[in-house]
Enzyme design. Structure first.
Site, PDB file in Angstrom:
ATOM      1  N   PHE A  12      11.290  57.294 -45.876  1.00 10.15           N
ATOM      2  CA  PHE A  12      11.270  57.463 -47.329  1.00 10.15           C
ATOM      3  C   PHE A  12       9.836  57.286 -47.804  1.00 10.15           C
ATOM      4  O   PHE A  12       9.244  56.223 -47.647  1.00 10.15           O
ATOM      5  CB  PHE A  12      12.180  56.474 -48.071  1.00 10.15           C
ATOM      6  CG  PHE A  12      12.170  56.740 -49.555  1.00 10.15           C
ATOM      7  CD1 PHE A  12      12.976  57.721 -50.106  1.00 10.15           C
ATOM      8  CD2 PHE A  12      11.300  56.056 -50.394  1.00 10.15           C
ATOM      9  CE1 PHE A  12      12.921  58.012 -51.467  1.00 10.15           C
ATOM     10  CE2 PHE A  12      11.240  56.339 -51.752  1.00 10.15           C
ATOM     11  CZ  PHE A  12      12.049  57.319 -52.288  1.00 10.15           C
ATOM     12  N   ASP A  29       2.568  53.756 -44.471  1.00  7.41           N
ATOM     13  CA  ASP A  29       3.089  53.666 -45.836  1.00  7.41           C
ATOM     14  C   ASP A  29       3.622  52.250 -46.020  1.00  7.41           C
ATOM     15  O   ASP A  29       4.688  51.904 -45.522  1.00  7.41           O
ATOM     16  CB  ASP A  29       4.184  54.709 -46.060  1.00  7.41           C
ATOM     17  CG  ASP A  29       4.726  54.673 -47.491  1.00  7.41           C
ATOM     18  OD1 ASP A  29       4.443  53.687 -48.219  1.00  7.41           O
ATOM     19  OD2 ASP A  29       5.454  55.602 -47.879  1.00  7.41           O
ATOM     20  N   LYS A  79       4.065  49.725 -55.769  1.00  6.29           N
ATOM     21  CA  LYS A  79       5.030  48.675 -56.096  1.00  6.29           C
ATOM     22  C   LYS A  79       4.368  47.349 -56.483  1.00  6.29           C
ATOM     23  O   LYS A  79       3.861  47.223 -57.578  1.00  6.29           O
ATOM     24  CB  LYS A  79       6.032  48.543 -54.947  1.00  6.29           C
ATOM     25  CG  LYS A  79       6.870  49.822 -54.831  1.00  6.29           C
ATOM     26  CD  LYS A  79       8.118  49.710 -54.018  1.00  6.29           C
ATOM     27  CE  LYS A  79       8.981  50.946 -54.231  1.00  6.29           C
ATOM     28  NZ  LYS A  79       9.283  51.688 -53.031  1.00  6.29           N
TER      29      LYS A  79
END
Ligand SMILES: *Cc1c(COP(=O)(O)O)cnc(C)c1O
Length: 398
Positions: free
Chosen positions: A143, A228, A257
């Site tokens: 993802f 990532d 985030k």
């Protein structure tokens, strides 16, 4: 029948929002540390942390104060002009992470897009890949966000269905399969893009040594290693980066985030001069990227992580929480896995009903991939708060 306040807000959202989400029906009004309160006055311990964006705790007072101070000065300059916050933020980011420079963006997906562009440009200018032939290798179950390029290499059919034509230049190999990775590499491979732990994929851990071995394979083949760490980074797993556990230093890392502690969308791709130094004015940009408000928020969010020892705390509290979850005596719990405070509990049955049972007792957690419940509270959580949550988790699962 009495209609609760929550029901009214849910109705509004159902009517006016494109239905791209199926949220747990809790309507949050306020947050403080690990706690959130809904519009009907119910209090919950947040075990999701907005997918690790609020590692520093909801409405962290120090980040809030810095943001308010900046709100009274200036919020957006665009990078047509300079501002006095971007430089100090990027200097702090470089000092904390050990990378030369960063390209500041807003959402996580944008950081991934920037990393892809940087890797391709490096592939052409430095590695000498023929024009338009660069390949990037990605992994099943990944993802990396929702833009059209990023979904092009998703292995999740729904993410792509009816959204084509997709972006070429990506290969997907099995996560954790070193031989498959070796076979997929060609002279045109510019980079691999990998999550050190797949958060959205269900807190999936690669086999021991895989990250180190994959890193070595990349080095041998002059291929960039892009990690990532938008979800796993900035302390979540008990180290600054999850790749630190493997003892490797990726060529490019994407972060987002928790980079802003949940106050404002701030993301970045970080790397050394050899890679990010290849960008020229006009190669990439974003109206809001690097704005002074986001820069102050992100600088302070990084300082909070370091000054309040949240990384060490994630390690310590994660070990305690995971230990207690592993001792659950339950017929439906199959496996408890993770690192630090990124914990997945795999069930033999669909997890959503359990998420609702937990919610009824005051613990907010969400299923990911049908059968997995993720426990990833803000890193400021205390042992007492974990005990409080465990009492409820035991009640639901035992
Ligand atoms: C959340 C996430 C993204 C996307 O971030 P957005 O801010 O939602 O665009 C990318 N990669 C990983 C690993 C993530 O967890």
């Amino acid at each position: 029948m009495v209609i609760s306040k929550s029901d009214q807000y849910i109705e509004l959202e159902q009517t006016y929002a494109a239905r791209t989400y199926k949220p747990l029906d809790v309507v949050i009004e306020t947050g403080d540390g690990v706690w959130v309160t809904d519009v009907d006055g119910n209090r919950y311990l947040d075990c999701l942390s907005a997918y690790s964006a609020v590692n520093q705790g909801h409405c962290n007072p120090r980040i809030k104060a810095a943001m308010i101070e900046q709100l009274n000065k200036v919020t957006l300059t665009s990078r047509a002009f300079r501002n006095n916050q971007l430089g100090p933020f990027l200097k702090t980011l470089s000092e904390v992470t050990g990378y030369d420079m960063a390209i500041p963006m807003n959402s996580g997906a944008e950081a991934v897009e920037a990393a892809i562009k940087a890797a391709r440009k490096w592939g052409y200018l430095v590695k000498g890949i023929p024009d338009n032939q660069a390949e990037i290798i990605t992994f099943s179950g990944n993802f990396h966000g929702r833009t059209t390029t990023v979904i092009s290499f998703s292995s999740e059919e729904q993410y792509k269905e009816n959204f084509g034509p997709l972006t070429p230049g990506f290969k997907i190999v099995e996560y954790g399969n070193l031989d498959a990775l070796k076979q997929a590499i060609t002279p045109n491979t510019a980079a691999i893009l990998i999550e050190p732990i797949q958060g959205e994929g269900g807190v999936v851990m690669p086999p021991t040594n895989f990250l180190k071995d994959a890193f070595d394979v990349c080095q041998e083949n002059n291929v960039l290693f892009i990690a990532d760490e938008i979800q796993t980074g900035l302390g979540r797993t008990g180290k600054l980066f999850a790749t630190d556990h493997a003892g490797i230093r990726p060529d490019i890392i994407t972060i987002g985030k928790a980079l802003s502690g949940g106050f404002y969308p701030v993301s970045a791709a970080i790397a050394d001069e050899e890679i990010l130094g290849l960008f020229n004015p006009g190669d990439h940009g974003s109206t809001f990227g690097g704005n002074p408000l986001g820069a102050v928020v992100a600088k302070t969010a990084l300082e909070v992580l370091v000054d309040e020892n949240l990384i060490e705390r994630a390690d310590e509290m994660g070990e305690y929480f995971m230990g207690r979850l592993r001792r659950l005596e339950s017929d439906v719990v199959q496996e408890v896995r993770g690192k630090g405070l990124l914990i997945g509990m795999e069930l033999s049955v669909p997890a959503r009903p359990y998420a609702y049972e937990l919610k009824a007792l005051g613990v907010l957690a969400k299923e990911t991939h049908e059968n997995v419940i993720r426990f990833a509270p803000p890193l400021v959580i205390s042992k007492e708060e974990i005990d409080w949550a465990m009492e409820r988790i035991e009640q639901v699962f035992e």
